[in-house]
Design a protein around this motif. Structure first.
Motif, PDB file in Angstrom:
ATOM      1  N   ASP A 157       0.848  -1.193   0.000  1.00 50.03           N
ATOM      2  CA  ASP A 157       0.000   0.000   0.000  1.00 50.03           C
ATOM      3  C   ASP A 157       0.886   1.246   0.000  1.00 50.03           C
ATOM      4  N   PRO A 158       1.254   1.749  -1.178  1.00 45.11           N
ATOM      5  CA  PRO A 158       2.124   2.926  -1.228  1.00 45.11           C
ATOM      6  C   PRO A 158       1.553   4.149  -0.509  1.00 45.11           C
ATOM      7  N   LEU A 218      18.020  -6.679 -10.875  1.00 45.67           N
ATOM      8  CA  LEU A 218      17.096  -7.702 -10.400  1.00 45.67           C
ATOM      9  C   LEU A 218      16.484  -7.295  -9.061  1.00 45.67           C
ATOM     10  N   LEU A 219      17.283  -6.672  -8.191  1.00 44.36           N
ATOM     11  CA  LEU A 219      16.734  -6.163  -6.936  1.00 44.36           C
ATOM     12  C   LEU A 219      15.679  -5.092  -7.215  1.00 44.36           C
ATOM     13  N   GLU A 220      15.921  -4.239  -8.189  1.00 46.15           N
ATOM     14  CA  GLU A 220      14.925  -3.225  -8.544  1.00 46.15           C
ATOM     15  C   GLU A 220      13.638  -3.881  -9.039  1.00 46.15           C
ATOM     16  N   ALA A 221      13.765  -4.956  -9.813  1.00 47.48           N
ATOM     17  CA  ALA A 221      12.571  -5.670 -10.274  1.00 47.48           C
ATOM     18  C   ALA A 221      11.808  -6.252  -9.097  1.00 47.48           C
ATOM     19  N   GLN A 222      12.515  -6.779  -8.103  1.00 43.95           N
ATOM     20  CA  GLN A 222      11.864  -7.267  -6.881  1.00 43.95           C
ATOM     21  C   GLN A 222      11.064  -6.152  -6.208  1.00 43.95           C
ATOM     22  N   VAL A 223      11.710  -5.021  -6.052  1.00 44.77           N
ATOM     23  CA  VAL A 223      11.071  -3.890  -5.376  1.00 44.77           C
ATOM     24  C   VAL A 223       9.801  -3.480  -6.109  1.00 44.77           C
ATOM     25  N   LEU A 224       9.880  -3.363  -7.425  1.00 44.70           N
ATOM     26  CA  LEU A 224       8.753  -2.869  -8.215  1.00 44.70           C
ATOM     27  C   LEU A 224       7.591  -3.850  -8.253  1.00 44.70           C
ATOM     28  N   ILE A 225       7.878  -5.145  -8.324  1.00 43.49           N
ATOM     29  CA  ILE A 225       6.762  -6.095  -8.395  1.00 43.49           C
ATOM     30  C   ILE A 225       6.032  -6.162  -7.067  1.00 43.49           C
ATOM     31  N   ASN A 226       6.724  -5.878  -5.975  1.00 44.18           N
ATOM     32  CA  ASN A 226       6.050  -5.853  -4.678  1.00 44.18           C
ATOM     33  C   ASN A 226       5.297  -4.548  -4.454  1.00 44.18           C
ATOM     34  N   ARG A 227       5.755  -3.455  -5.050  1.00 40.88           N
ATOM     35  CA  ARG A 227       5.005  -2.202  -4.949  1.00 40.88           C
ATOM     36  C   ARG A 227       3.746  -2.278  -5.794  1.00 40.88           C
ATOM     37  N   GLY A 228       3.893  -2.723  -7.037  1.00 44.32           N
ATOM     38  CA  GLY A 228       2.740  -2.935  -7.904  1.00 44.32           C
ATOM     39  C   GLY A 228       1.966  -1.690  -8.258  1.00 44.32           C
ATOM     40  N   ALA A 229       2.644  -0.544  -8.333  1.00 37.99           N
ATOM     41  CA  ALA A 229       1.979   0.703  -8.718  1.00 37.99           C
ATOM     42  C   ALA A 229       1.874   0.779 -10.243  1.00 37.99           C
ATOM     43  N   ALA A 359       7.552 -13.530 -15.840  1.00 33.63           N
ATOM     44  CA  ALA A 359       6.318 -14.277 -16.091  1.00 33.63           C
ATOM     45  C   ALA A 359       5.196 -13.790 -15.193  1.00 33.63           C
ATOM     46  N   GLU A 360       5.503 -13.542 -13.930  1.00 35.75           N
ATOM     47  CA  GLU A 360       4.482 -13.081 -13.000  1.00 35.75           C
ATOM     48  C   GLU A 360       4.012 -11.676 -13.348  1.00 35.75           C
ATOM     49  N   ALA A 361       4.950 -10.800 -13.717  1.00 36.12           N
ATOM     50  CA  ALA A 361       4.579  -9.431 -14.081  1.00 36.12           C
ATOM     51  C   ALA A 361       3.675  -9.416 -15.309  1.00 36.12           C
ATOM     52  N   ILE A 362       3.901 -10.333 -16.231  1.00 36.46           N
ATOM     53  CA  ILE A 362       3.038 -10.434 -17.416  1.00 36.46           C
ATOM     54  C   ILE A 362       1.620 -10.801 -16.998  1.00 36.46           C
ATOM     55  N   THR A 363       1.482 -11.752 -16.075  1.00 33.15           N
ATOM     56  CA  THR A 363       0.139 -12.144 -15.636  1.00 33.15           C
ATOM     57  C   THR A 363      -0.548 -11.009 -14.882  1.00 33.15           C
ATOM     58  N   LEU A 364       0.210 -10.266 -14.101  1.00 32.59           N
ATOM     59  CA  LEU A 364      -0.371  -9.189 -13.296  1.00 32.59           C
ATOM     60  C   LEU A 364      -0.743  -7.970 -14.139  1.00 32.59           C
ATOM     61  N   ASP A 419      10.296 -17.231  -1.774  1.00 32.08           N
ATOM     62  CA  ASP A 419       9.109 -18.089  -1.684  1.00 32.08           C
ATOM     63  C   ASP A 419       8.014 -17.397  -0.881  1.00 32.08           C
ATOM     64  N   TRP A 420       8.378 -16.703   0.194  1.00 34.33           N
ATOM     65  CA  TRP A 420       7.411 -15.994   1.034  1.00 34.33           C
ATOM     66  C   TRP A 420       6.899 -14.730   0.354  1.00 34.33           C
ATOM     67  N   PHE A 421       7.805 -13.964  -0.234  1.00 38.44           N
ATOM     68  CA  PHE A 421       7.389 -12.714  -0.863  1.00 38.44           C
ATOM     69  C   PHE A 421       6.493 -12.968  -2.068  1.00 38.44           C
ATOM     70  N   ALA A 422       6.763 -14.037  -2.815  1.00 43.18           N
ATOM     71  CA  ALA A 422       5.923 -14.377  -3.967  1.00 43.18           C
ATOM     72  C   ALA A 422       4.531 -14.808  -3.518  1.00 43.18           C
ATOM     73  N   LEU A 423       4.455 -15.628  -2.490  1.00 39.61           N
ATOM     74  CA  LEU A 423       3.160 -16.084  -1.984  1.00 39.61           C
ATOM     75  C   LEU A 423       2.267 -14.910  -1.636  1.00 39.61           C
ATOM     76  N   ARG A 424       2.819 -13.861  -1.046  1.00 43.42           N
ATOM     77  CA  ARG A 424       2.014 -12.723  -0.601  1.00 43.42           C
ATOM     78  C   ARG A 424       1.494 -11.863  -1.753  1.00 43.42           C
ATOM     79  N   ARG A 425       1.980 -12.081  -2.946  1.00 40.42           N
ATOM     80  CA  ARG A 425       1.473 -11.305  -4.090  1.00 40.42           C
ATOM     81  C   ARG A 425       0.193 -11.902  -4.666  1.00 40.42           C
TER      82      ARG A 425
END
Length: 467
Positions: A157-158, A218-229, A359-364, A419-425
């Protein structure tokens, strides 16, 4: 919070198996490139969560904060000693594992800030060398702040006021008490550090246990997929496509070989965590004590999956009887155990994650599902899977995201928290079908530790938790 960076003036090479041995940092510690490399090595020391084991043997404890805890949360590993509050999501502000995660993040932030403070005025370091060193410290600070946000902040929740304490100065008595920043401000700070780091880092560093520009992406991609803005998923796709297409890394033919035979020699490893040559901590936990065996959920996930032959194996514990021993890092006999060469190795970033995040970003984002399926099947193929019926039959983005997340959980179990961070998305109801121990959304993040609340009067607790 006042824990200092460790450093040593005797080391000439920036190598993680030559860890610092003293605790002085704040002052005229850095005078040239040699001393700067030594202090920077102290920051990597915090990244590795290095210290000593119960017998005072120098040890990397990355596994404590980045392997066992997140995989208990995801339901992929259990705890043979019984419920520690993490397994059942009954943790509170006094749970020791939560304090450990908090300390890990802020010790790393403080170490990075100490380095940046003391290297800044030094003019005797060549400009290019200094720029790279500062970029490495910024990457490490961004990693720590991302971890802190994902564990302790309302990361999804930004607009939330429940971000983290953003520290950009070395901690002292005058600045130790600070309020939490907003989630939006936290993301802005992390991404600013990463953008500067990417510009200053080399494509490959001197060793794979020192960061590089591709790992920062890759760390930036992690950050952005969890923000999801808005626009974040498109950036994740662009970043990961750049890494896959232009980076110097390649998927291991069989992912098992990374953990059992190749280690850091594998071209898939983007950033490793170098252990001490004499340590036995992770091997003792996983093999000798069978502390974190595979859960029923992981066993179910790996049904008809070739990884069920090596990620876990049946062993007999003198204390608990027959258990599915977690052998992802162990190539030896699961019954008559003896430490193997790679049993202490840890992996912070691997190329596989770029494929799965894309792959996940494409689905989202409502993108091309055929492209996402190809990425997923590529990863599964490198794990030895040949039957892709479930992927081919996934007709909706939601169904395909579940399959991608399940692969992230299988691929990164006991590794780096993904594994945990992906589950929460996943949507909350879907998440609960994969991890039934999750009862309420408030427990998707940890409470601020009681020690921080009682000493820092400016910090507010997360909703749903008491002090």
């Amino acid at each position: 919070m006042l824990l200092l960076i460790t450093c040593s003036f005797g080391a000439c090479k920036k190598e993680l198996n030559v860890y610092p041995t003293t605790s002085e940092v704040d002052g005229n510690v850095i005078v040239d490139a040699k001393s700067a490399a030594t202090v920077l090595n102290g920051v990597y020391y915090r990244f590795a969560n290095a210290g000593v084991d119960y017998n005072n043997v120098p040890t990397v404890k990355w596994s404590d904060v980045n392997e066992s805890v997140p995989s208990e949360l995801s339901g992929m590993l259990t705890n043979s000693s019984g419920d520690d509050g993490i397994l059942s999501f009954t943790f509170n502000s006094k749970t020791s594992e939560i304090s450990d995660e908090w300390s890990y993040g802020y010790n790393l932030v403080n170490a990075a800030n100490g380095f940046l403070k003391n290297v800044d005025p030094v003019t005797s370091i060549p400009a290019a060398t200094k720029k790279q060193m500062e970029a490495e410290a910024l990457f490490l600070r961004a990693f720590a702040n991302e971890q802190l946000l994902l564990y302790f902040g309302q990361y999804n929740d930004p607009a939330s006021k429940y971000g983290i304490i953003l520290r950009d100065q070395f901690v002292n008595i005058s600045n130790v008490n600070q309020p939490r920043a907003t989630v939006a401000a936290t993301y802005t700070s992390i991404l600013a550090d990463l953008n500067t780091a990417i510009a200053g880092l080399p494509s490959l560093n001197t060793q794979i246990y020192y960061t590089n520009s591709w790992t920062a992406k890759l760390l930036e991609a992690q950050v952005l997929i969890n923000r999801g803005a808005s626009g974040d998923y498109a950036q994740v796709i662009a970043l990961t496509n750049d890494i896959i297409t232009n980076g110097p890394f390649s998927l291991e033919t069989n992912v098992k070989d990374i953990f059992w035979t190749k280690g850091f020699a594998s071209k898939e490893v983007m950033l490793g965590v170098q252990p001490y040559a004499t340590e036995t901590y992770k091997y003792l936990n996983n093999q000798f004590y069978l502390q974190y065996p595979a859960s029923d959920s992981l066993i179910s996930f790996l049904q008809n999956d070739p990884r069920n032959k090596w990620v876990y194996q049946t062993a007999n514990s003198p204390y608990f009887g027959a258990l599915p021993e977690f052998t992802k890092y162990y190539s030896g006999d699961p019954i008559n155990v003896s430490q193997t060469t790679l049993s202490e190795y840890c992996y912070a970033f691997r190329l596989t994650e770029a494929y799965l995040l894309q792959a996940e970003a494409i689905t989202l984002s409502g993108g091309n599902l055929a492209q996402a399926k190809t990425l997923l099947k590529t990863v599964e193929g490198h794990a030895g899977i040949t039957d892709f019926t479930d992927v081919d039959n996934a007709s909706t983005a939601a169904a395909l995201q579940v399959l991608v997340v399940k692969e992230e959980m299988k691929n990164f179990v006991g590794e780096n928290g993904q594994d945990w961070f992906a589950l929460r998305r996943l949507p909350f109801a879907t998440m609960q079908t994969l991890q039934p121990a999750i009862k309420t959304a408030t427990t998707l993040i940890f409470p601020i530790p009681n020690t921080e609340i009682t000493t820092n009067g400016q910090v507010i607790q997360n909703p749903g938790f008491s002090n």
